[in-house]
Scaffold this motif. Sequence first.
Motif, PDB file in Angstrom:
ATOM      1  N   SER A 138      37.349  43.551  45.604  1.00 30.73           N
ATOM      2  CA  SER A 138      37.945  43.479  46.932  1.00 30.73           C
ATOM      3  C   SER A 138      37.646  44.728  47.749  1.00 30.73           C
ATOM      4  O   SER A 138      37.318  44.654  48.931  1.00 30.73           O
ATOM      5  N   VAL A 139      37.773  45.880  47.092  1.00 37.75           N
ATOM      6  CA  VAL A 139      37.551  47.137  47.803  1.00 37.75           C
ATOM      7  C   VAL A 139      36.075  47.277  48.200  1.00 37.75           C
ATOM      8  O   VAL A 139      35.755  47.673  49.325  1.00 37.75           O
ATOM      9  N   ALA A 140      35.175  46.921  47.290  1.00 34.05           N
ATOM     10  CA  ALA A 140      33.744  47.056  47.597  1.00 34.05           C
ATOM     11  C   ALA A 140      33.360  46.160  48.771  1.00 34.05           C
ATOM     12  O   ALA A 140      32.570  46.563  49.636  1.00 34.05           O
ATOM     13  N   THR A 141      33.927  44.955  48.822  1.00 30.62           N
ATOM     14  CA  THR A 141      33.599  44.062  49.935  1.00 30.62           C
ATOM     15  C   THR A 141      34.185  44.598  51.231  1.00 30.62           C
ATOM     16  O   THR A 141      33.524  44.597  52.270  1.00 30.62           O
TER      17      THR A 141
ATOM     18  N   PRO B 133      36.264  37.552  44.433  1.00 32.46           N
ATOM     19  CA  PRO B 133      37.013  38.476  45.280  1.00 32.46           C
ATOM     20  C   PRO B 133      36.303  38.764  46.611  1.00 32.46           C
ATOM     21  O   PRO B 133      36.951  38.891  47.658  1.00 32.46           O
ATOM     22  N   GLY B 134      34.980  38.829  46.583  1.00 33.19           N
ATOM     23  CA  GLY B 134      34.221  39.104  47.815  1.00 33.19           C
ATOM     24  C   GLY B 134      34.428  38.003  48.846  1.00 33.19           C
ATOM     25  O   GLY B 134      34.664  38.289  50.032  1.00 33.19           O
ATOM     26  N   ILE B 135      34.370  36.762  48.415  1.00 31.89           N
ATOM     27  CA  ILE B 135      34.558  35.637  49.345  1.00 31.89           C
ATOM     28  C   ILE B 135      35.975  35.682  49.928  1.00 31.89           C
ATOM     29  O   ILE B 135      36.184  35.499  51.122  1.00 31.89           O
ATOM     30  N   ALA B 136      36.953  35.941  49.061  1.00 30.70           N
ATOM     31  CA  ALA B 136      38.346  35.972  49.507  1.00 30.70           C
ATOM     32  C   ALA B 136      38.545  36.999  50.609  1.00 30.70           C
ATOM     33  O   ALA B 136      39.171  36.732  51.639  1.00 30.70           O
ATOM     34  N   ASP B 140      39.502  36.328  54.446  1.00 36.41           N
ATOM     35  CA  ASP B 140      40.883  36.739  54.600  1.00 36.41           C
ATOM     36  C   ASP B 140      41.825  35.754  53.899  1.00 36.41           C
ATOM     37  O   ASP B 140      42.831  35.333  54.455  1.00 36.41           O
ATOM     38  N   MET B 141      41.453  35.375  52.688  1.00 35.15           N
ATOM     39  CA  MET B 141      42.300  34.495  51.900  1.00 35.15           C
ATOM     40  C   MET B 141      43.030  35.317  50.841  1.00 35.15           C
ATOM     41  O   MET B 141      42.514  36.334  50.390  1.00 35.15           O
ATOM     42  N   GLN B 142      44.184  34.851  50.442  1.00 33.57           N
ATOM     43  CA  GLN B 142      44.881  35.490  49.331  1.00 33.57           C
ATOM     44  C   GLN B 142      44.041  35.311  48.066  1.00 33.57           C
ATOM     45  O   GLN B 142      43.482  34.246  47.840  1.00 33.57           O
ATOM     46  N   LEU B 143      43.963  36.380  47.260  1.00 32.21           N
ATOM     47  CA  LEU B 143      43.109  36.346  46.077  1.00 32.21           C
ATOM     48  C   LEU B 143      43.955  36.216  44.814  1.00 32.21           C
ATOM     49  O   LEU B 143      44.873  37.014  44.593  1.00 32.21           O
ATOM     50  N   CYS B 179      44.032  30.148  49.845  1.00 33.76           N
ATOM     51  CA  CYS B 179      43.838  31.184  48.856  1.00 33.76           C
ATOM     52  C   CYS B 179      42.571  30.914  48.059  1.00 33.76           C
ATOM     53  O   CYS B 179      42.039  29.803  48.082  1.00 33.76           O
ATOM     54  N   LEU B 180      42.091  31.958  47.393  1.00 32.66           N
ATOM     55  CA  LEU B 180      40.936  31.823  46.506  1.00 32.66           C
ATOM     56  C   LEU B 180      41.402  32.046  45.077  1.00 32.66           C
ATOM     57  O   LEU B 180      42.066  33.037  44.782  1.00 32.66           O
ATOM     58  N   VAL B 181      41.074  31.105  44.211  1.00 31.87           N
ATOM     59  CA  VAL B 181      41.536  31.145  42.821  1.00 31.87           C
ATOM     60  C   VAL B 181      40.335  31.284  41.895  1.00 31.87           C
ATOM     61  O   VAL B 181      39.355  30.553  42.039  1.00 31.87           O
TER      62      VAL B 181
END
Lengths: 367, 281
Positions: A138-141, B133-136, B140-143, B179-181
Amino acid sequence: MSDANETSQAPKKPAGRRKFELDPALAAYKGVWVFIEHERGKVHTVSWELLGEGRKLADKLGVELAGVVLGTPGDMSRSFCAEAFRHGADLCYLMEDELLKDYRNEPFTKGLTDLVNRYQPEILLLGATTQGRDLAGSVATTLQTGLTADCTELAIDPENRSLAATRPTFGGSLLCTIVTLNYRPQMATVRPRVMAMPERDESRSGRIVEHPLGIVEASIITKVLEFIPDNLQDKPQLAFADIIVAGGRGLKKPENFHLIWELAKVLGAEVGATRPLVQDGWVEADRQVGQSGKTVRPKLYIAAGISGAVQHRVGMEASDVIIAINSDPNAPIFDFATYGIVGNAMTILPALTEAFRQHLATAKLAG
Amino acid sequence: MHIVVCIKQVPDSAQIRVHPVTNTIMRQGVPAIVNPYDLYSLEEALRLKDKYGGRVTVLSMGPPQAEAALRKAISFGADDAILVTDRVFAGSDTLATSYALASAIRQIQKDMPVDMVFAGKQTIDGDTAQVGPGIAKRLDMQLLTYVSSIPALDMENREITVERRAEGGVQVLRTKLPCLVTVLEGNNEMRFATMANMFRAARYPLKVWDKDGAGIEDITKTGLKGSPTIVSKVFAPTAKTVKAEIIDTESNQPKDLAVTLLAKMFTQHPQLQREIGKSAN
Ligand SMILES: Cc1cc2nc3c(=O)[nH]c(=O)nc-3n(C[C@H](O)[C@H](O)[C@H](O)COP(=O)(O)OP(=O)(O)OC[C@H]3O[C@@H](n4cnc5c(N)ncnc54)[C@H](O)[C@@H]3O)c2cc1C
Ligand SMILES: Nc1ncnc2c1ncn2[C@@H]1O[C@H](COP(=O)(O)O)[C@@H](O)[C@H]1O
């Protein structure tokens, strides 16, 4: 790392020997950071292992090593900082807020991203755990920078001061070294037990730099309803075992695996296994040693009927002493074991169990 | 409810061999499969669809051959499939991959709002666990990573409750859609393809999007150019120079071998004496 489509191709832009000019705005990024991961009041040991590794990188670069603690206000967070100093950190960035009680992606991503933007480290290391990977991606993105996952070796390229991060690729049969040239910070994750635990130095201390999180609970969408701790008694604890006896497909039949348990019992050891045995249900998944299982660093690792495939090897080669029992004198495990016995595991294991039993009995008599 | 499941076609790494001399990957004959971890997330998405209704769209970025992975997903019960393929994506690292996939998901949204995106825990070739996580973040989706179960989904209030694997325990989280799961392995098993779905998969008119179809706005964020990480070298693990000391005795009786080994080991590594005594007590 080159993911998606082209993982398989030879690198198109070999970067190793290439001269490059770091963007002046990025040259301001200085220092090595380690994210101090904690849950339920305990720091994950991978954070100390990373401080040990980070210390070497910082010394090579001639910069400071910092721990980053995000936690609740009070003694606990400060004690994490104190421990970070004892494990090699020069300073700690501390963000204290009640909202940081449990790990949640949103506030932790915001907190860590803000710290990076404000204090600009050149390298940021995190554990490759369920928390570290969630946060690192998340942080890297958010920062739009490079992140190399599950590194097994970290070094500084002497030519351009960039982080050379080495990790297994192609299912572990090869290694690749990855650099992040014109982006900062350079981020990497490392799995627990891959790096050695540094010596703890009680006399070390450091300074704390505080920074506020600056958001309110109402703005955080995800709520933690509950935390159900694992029942540790039920779970094998391979990662920190001092002695491990492990078996592989050379044991032939599940019934023969009891030979591993018997030796382990005499030694007070944990039991490990290769992936095929886990897949065939001989033992639980928590006992798998290797790339897709646990990384271990015991003082003694006894491998019976294990060929020593690279995916197994990466999980256990840091063991101090390795005893290998294999009927094939050319088995790859003999290339990196300390002692080898060429023979049938089904007869050697009971003999070894008996020899250790007698040794222990004698040692006890001798006091 | 509309769920997008991101799947990747990967070489079956169990069958990859490295050329012993040149250290290059021998890919001939290595079958391409759906990334095994993506099947856990596809199955979980299909179960939600079974329970709550709605549609499941599978999305993949890759070379044209990745079509096979998408058809496979249709045969398991996915409703729609989109392949994002363009030369500009070649050499994408995880940052560039998540950029392209997030952009494609925005395009999908234009036809039908997306409530959830599912991704695998990780791939077996890239093996980074970063693309989800990058897509989320980009959307701007909850991860929600490492999800082991989804005990509750309240479509009315758009709330979801999940159990998530954490270090040392399980976190129970409640959050809002979208959200992204990412789904943990081992909690479900992919269903069998039905005959009807297999026929459908064979005839299904796959949507194939190039960079424009996927709505890529900034081409410099894709492919090699958009990838901060660069592979500087690929090499084989070095062989240790010291090989194992092979224990040999005259008789080669197991008992002699064991006794000789112990004597040797305790002489050369005296610290093990203590260690073993300690553990055994
Ligand atoms: C992506 C990926 C990830 C992987 N992750 C892991 C991982 O995390 N951990 C892991 O272990 N593997 C992993 N593997 C699998 C790995 O490649 C090997 O297949 C596996 O380690 C082999 O297990 P083994 O040594 O038990 O079996 P084998 O390779 O079949 O070896 C059996 C050995 O037993 C010997 N033997 C036979 N009979 C006897 C006897 N009577 N007495 C003594 N020795 C005997 C044989 O000579 C042989 O060397 C992974 C593979 C891939 C592709
Ligand atoms: N090229 C791709 N196309 C579709 N989904 C992908 C692609 N690459 C990665 N993913 C998704 O992201 C997850 C994590 O991938 P990785 O970060 O490579 O471990 C995978 O399990 C997929 O769900």
